[in-house]
Design a protein around this motif. Structure first.
Motif, short mmCIF file in Angstrom:
data_model
loop_
_atom_site.label_atom_id
_atom_site.label_comp_id
_atom_site.label_asym_id
_atom_site.label_seq_id
_atom_site.Cartn_x
_atom_site.Cartn_y
_atom_site.Cartn_z
N VAL A 136 0.84 -1.20 0.00
CA VAL A 136 0.00 0.00 0.00
C VAL A 136 0.88 1.25 0.00
O VAL A 136 0.64 2.21 -0.75
CB VAL A 136 -0.95 0.01 1.23
CG1 VAL A 136 -1.72 1.33 1.31
CG2 VAL A 136 -1.93 -1.16 1.16
N LYS A 137 1.94 1.23 0.82
CA LYS A 137 2.82 2.41 0.89
C LYS A 137 3.52 2.65 -0.45
O LYS A 137 3.77 3.79 -0.83
CB LYS A 137 3.87 2.23 2.00
CG LYS A 137 3.27 2.22 3.41
CD LYS A 137 2.57 3.53 3.76
CE LYS A 137 1.98 3.53 5.15
NZ LYS A 137 0.92 4.54 5.36
N GLU A 138 3.84 1.54 -1.14
CA GLU A 138 4.55 1.65 -2.42
C GLU A 138 3.62 2.17 -3.52
O GLU A 138 3.99 3.03 -4.32
CB GLU A 138 5.06 0.24 -2.77
CG GLU A 138 6.06 0.15 -3.87
CD GLU A 138 6.33 -1.32 -4.21
OE1 GLU A 138 6.63 -2.11 -3.29
OE2 GLU A 138 6.20 -1.66 -5.40
N SER A 139 2.39 1.63 -3.56
CA SER A 139 1.51 1.97 -4.70
C SER A 139 0.56 3.12 -4.40
O SER A 139 -0.05 3.65 -5.31
CB SER A 139 0.67 0.74 -5.06
OG SER A 139 -0.27 0.49 -4.03
N HIS A 140 0.40 3.45 -3.11
CA HIS A 140 -0.58 4.47 -2.67
C HIS A 140 -2.01 4.08 -3.04
O HIS A 140 -2.87 4.95 -3.19
CB HIS A 140 -0.25 5.86 -3.23
CG HIS A 140 1.13 6.32 -2.84
ND1 HIS A 140 1.45 6.67 -1.55
CD2 HIS A 140 2.26 6.44 -3.57
CE1 HIS A 140 2.72 7.00 -1.50
NE2 HIS A 140 3.25 6.86 -2.70
N ALA A 141 -2.24 2.80 -3.20
CA ALA A 141 -3.61 2.34 -3.47
C ALA A 141 -4.46 2.57 -2.22
O ALA A 141 -3.94 2.62 -1.10
CB ALA A 141 -3.60 0.85 -3.83
N PHE A 142 -5.76 2.68 -2.41
CA PHE A 142 -6.66 2.86 -1.27
C PHE A 142 -6.66 1.59 -0.42
O PHE A 142 -6.71 0.48 -0.94
CB PHE A 142 -8.09 3.15 -1.77
CG PHE A 142 -9.10 3.15 -0.65
CD1 PHE A 142 -9.27 4.28 0.14
CD2 PHE A 142 -9.87 2.02 -0.37
CE1 PHE A 142 -10.18 4.28 1.20
CE2 PHE A 142 -10.78 2.01 0.67
CZ PHE A 142 -10.94 3.15 1.45
N TYR A 143 -6.62 1.76 0.92
CA TYR A 143 -6.72 0.60 1.81
C TYR A 143 -7.64 0.94 2.99
O TYR A 143 -7.46 1.97 3.64
CB TYR A 143 -5.35 0.19 2.36
CG TYR A 143 -5.45 -1.10 3.17
CD1 TYR A 143 -5.34 -2.34 2.54
CD2 TYR A 143 -5.73 -1.07 4.54
CE1 TYR A 143 -5.48 -3.51 3.26
CE2 TYR A 143 -5.87 -2.25 5.26
CZ TYR A 143 -5.74 -3.47 4.61
OH TYR A 143 -5.89 -4.63 5.32
N GLN A 144 -8.58 0.05 3.26
CA GLN A 144 -9.39 0.21 4.49
C GLN A 144 -9.31 -1.07 5.31
O GLN A 144 -9.58 -2.17 4.81
CB GLN A 144 -10.85 0.54 4.16
CG GLN A 144 -11.72 0.66 5.42
CD GLN A 144 -13.06 1.33 5.18
OE1 GLN A 144 -13.12 2.52 4.92
NE2 GLN A 144 -14.14 0.57 5.26
N ASP A 341 -7.15 3.00 8.20
CA ASP A 341 -6.29 2.71 7.06
C ASP A 341 -5.30 1.58 7.35
O ASP A 341 -5.42 0.87 8.36
CB ASP A 341 -5.57 4.00 6.61
CG ASP A 341 -4.69 4.58 7.73
OD1 ASP A 341 -4.50 3.89 8.76
OD2 ASP A 341 -4.22 5.72 7.58
N GLU A 342 -4.28 1.46 6.49
CA GLU A 342 -3.30 0.38 6.65
C GLU A 342 -2.48 0.54 7.92
O GLU A 342 -2.02 -0.45 8.49
CB GLU A 342 -2.39 0.31 5.41
CG GLU A 342 -1.45 1.48 5.17
CD GLU A 342 -2.11 2.70 4.52
OE1 GLU A 342 -3.34 2.69 4.37
OE2 GLU A 342 -1.38 3.65 4.18
N ASP A 343 -2.31 1.78 8.41
CA ASP A 343 -1.56 1.98 9.66
C ASP A 343 -2.35 1.42 10.84
O ASP A 343 -1.78 0.79 11.74
CB ASP A 343 -1.27 3.47 9.89
CG ASP A 343 -0.39 4.06 8.78
OD1 ASP A 343 0.37 3.29 8.16
OD2 ASP A 343 -0.49 5.27 8.52
N ILE A 344 -3.66 1.67 10.85
CA ILE A 344 -4.51 1.15 11.94
C ILE A 344 -4.51 -0.38 11.91
O ILE A 344 -4.38 -1.04 12.95
CB ILE A 344 -5.96 1.70 11.81
CG1 ILE A 344 -5.98 3.24 11.81
CG2 ILE A 344 -6.87 1.12 12.89
CD1 ILE A 344 -5.45 3.91 13.04
N GLY A 345 -4.62 -0.93 10.70
CA GLY A 345 -4.61 -2.40 10.56
C GLY A 345 -3.29 -2.98 11.05
O GLY A 345 -3.27 -3.95 11.83
#
Ligand SMILES: NC(=O)c1ccc[n+]([C@@H]2O[C@H](COP(=O)([O-])OP(=O)(O)OC[C@H]3O[C@@H](n4cnc5c(N)ncnc54)[C@H](O)[C@@H]3O)[C@@H](O)[C@H]2O)c1
Length: 398
Positions: A136-144, A341-345
């Protein structure tokens, strides 16, 4: 419209996600992906029925939307693999509802920029969660990180009271998610698929919700398991897959987390996740000027001020899953990040790993860095999980 493919169309998808989609503005479910043909057939049938029911309801007030729903249900495509679906369809967002072992399969899609939301827990273990996070960090794709409880009216309203200063500065948050166990669900007891027991199934809710109440801007800096049960097996065998069986994962988890703010301030979070009934206070936020108490199941919320005066706070009614899906669709449309987001996950995953490590080391406090150092000595998630669940306490229910 945001075009969505569901990946894993079992229990949570059929019971909670699918019935929500007809009400989610801007969402278009275009594909169902599952390795089980039986599950695909049952889900397709259910979709036709649910969408037809909603279309009938809307026929007179919004005939265009009714027509859209009927068209979506009759044109839904089914696939036996994510790869096949991505090859054949233009997809904006994946809704991942497989058992944790298979959450990691979304990494390639993320790298190609496809938006993703994944049911809790984020992944099988920290190792797979980190791979998803890196992609996610590399592609900046949306993540929930799909944790519907933060969209639940009870916890959402509680957070409004906290943020509105209703109890002063929050100092202690207590959250418990408990029932008596998913006996009829075989994979939940199999750590090679689930990644753990009730800590990763139920306490994951308590951790993310407690953190949400304390404020996501705070950092989780220490985790330890707490007496009397820590991370333990309260029962030695259960009726799993048709007969009494012993199992290796925990059926009870009690932990304490330290959530630190930027000024050296902190909130203590007591989190319980249980498959053996509730032992701790179901819900409480203690602040410097009062307490929020409540019964999440009964939507009963009250604030007690410093003088003992009690006032009830009205909790509205809405469907938390519908709100969670709507949040993701709206973020994708607007190109914004999700609050979950990915950080919370990832940090929720680290907190759970640190809790296992705490139990393994004799209930000492473990920092996220200590856990990550420990986890990074393992090549694969399965070896990590195997090492962590060795700490699950057995046979002492005192
Ligand atoms: N948010 C909640 O309150 C809540 C409640 C229950 C479950 N969950 C989570 O939802 C997820 C799914 O749980 P469930 O109870 O629906 O499980 P389930 O076993 O009922 O359904 C999982 C589905 O995934 C399919 N599947 C397995 N491997 C696959 C793969 N590689 N590709 C595509 N499909 C695959 C299975 O065939 C099955 O249909 C888990 O992460 C679980 O923790 C969340």
């Amino acid at each position: 419209m945001v075009k969505i493919a569901a990946v894993g169309t079992g229990s949570i998808f059929q019971r909670m996600h699918l019935p929500s989609y007809p009400s989610v503005e801007g969402a278009e479910l275009v594909a169902l992906v599952d390795v089980s043909d039986q599950s695909l057939k049952a889900t397709k049938k259910l979709m036709l029925q649910l969408y037809e029911d909603k279309a009938k309801e809307l026929e007179t007030v919004d005939p265009d939307r009714a027509e859209l729903l009927r068209a979506a249900a009759s044109s839904i495509k089914t696939y036996s693999s994510l790869e096949a679906a991505l090859g054949a369809e233009q997809i904006d967002l994946l809704d991942v509802c497989t058992p944790p072992k298979y959450h990691e399969q979304v990494v390639d899609a993320i790298k190609r920029g496809v938006g993703v939301m994944v049911e809790k827990p984020m992944a099988y273990s920290y190792i797979e969660a980190k791979r998803i996070w890196d992609a996610v960090k590399e592609s900046h794709a949306f993540y929930q990180h799909n944790e519907q409880e933060i969209f639940d009216p009870f916890y959402y309203t509680s957070r409004k009271v906290v943020q509105g200063g209703g109890v002063g500065e929050p100092l202690l948050v207590s959250v418990s998610f408990a029932h008596y166990g998913p006996e009829n669900r075989k994979w939940f007891w199999d750590w090679t698929v689930s990644g753990g027991g009730t800590l990763v199934d139920m306490a994951t809710h308590s951790i993310t919700v407690g953190w949400f109440l304390a404020g996501f801007e705070k950092r989780i800096t220490q985790v330890r398991t707490v007496a009397p049960h820590g991370i333990s097996q309260r029962m030695s065998d259960r009726l799993i897959d048709g007969r009494f069986r012993s199992f290796e994962v925990e059926d009870d988890a009690h932990l304490e987390l330290r959530l630190e703010g930027e000024k050296g301030d902190w909130v203590t979070l007591l989190a319980e996740g249980s498959w053996s009934g509730r032992d701790s206070i179901p819900f409480m936020v203690q602040g410097t000027a009062g307490v929020i108490k409540g019964e999440p199941e009964n939507r009963k919320l009250e604030v007690v001020d410093a003088f003992g005066y009690e006032r009830e706070v009205a909790v509205p009614k809405w469907n938390s899953f519908e709100m969670e899906l709507s949040n993701a669709v709206s973020c994708v449309k607007d190109g914004t990040r999700s609050i979950s987001d990915e950080d919370i996950g990832l940090q929720t995953t680290v907190a759970m790993g640190a809790a296992y490590l705490s139990e393994l080391k004799g209930r000492v406090a473990v920092t996220p860095e200590e856990f990550r150092d420990f986890a990074e000595t393992f090549d694969g998630g399965e070896e990590l999980v195997k090492a962590l669940i060795k700490g699950v306490k057995k046979g002492d229910n005192s």
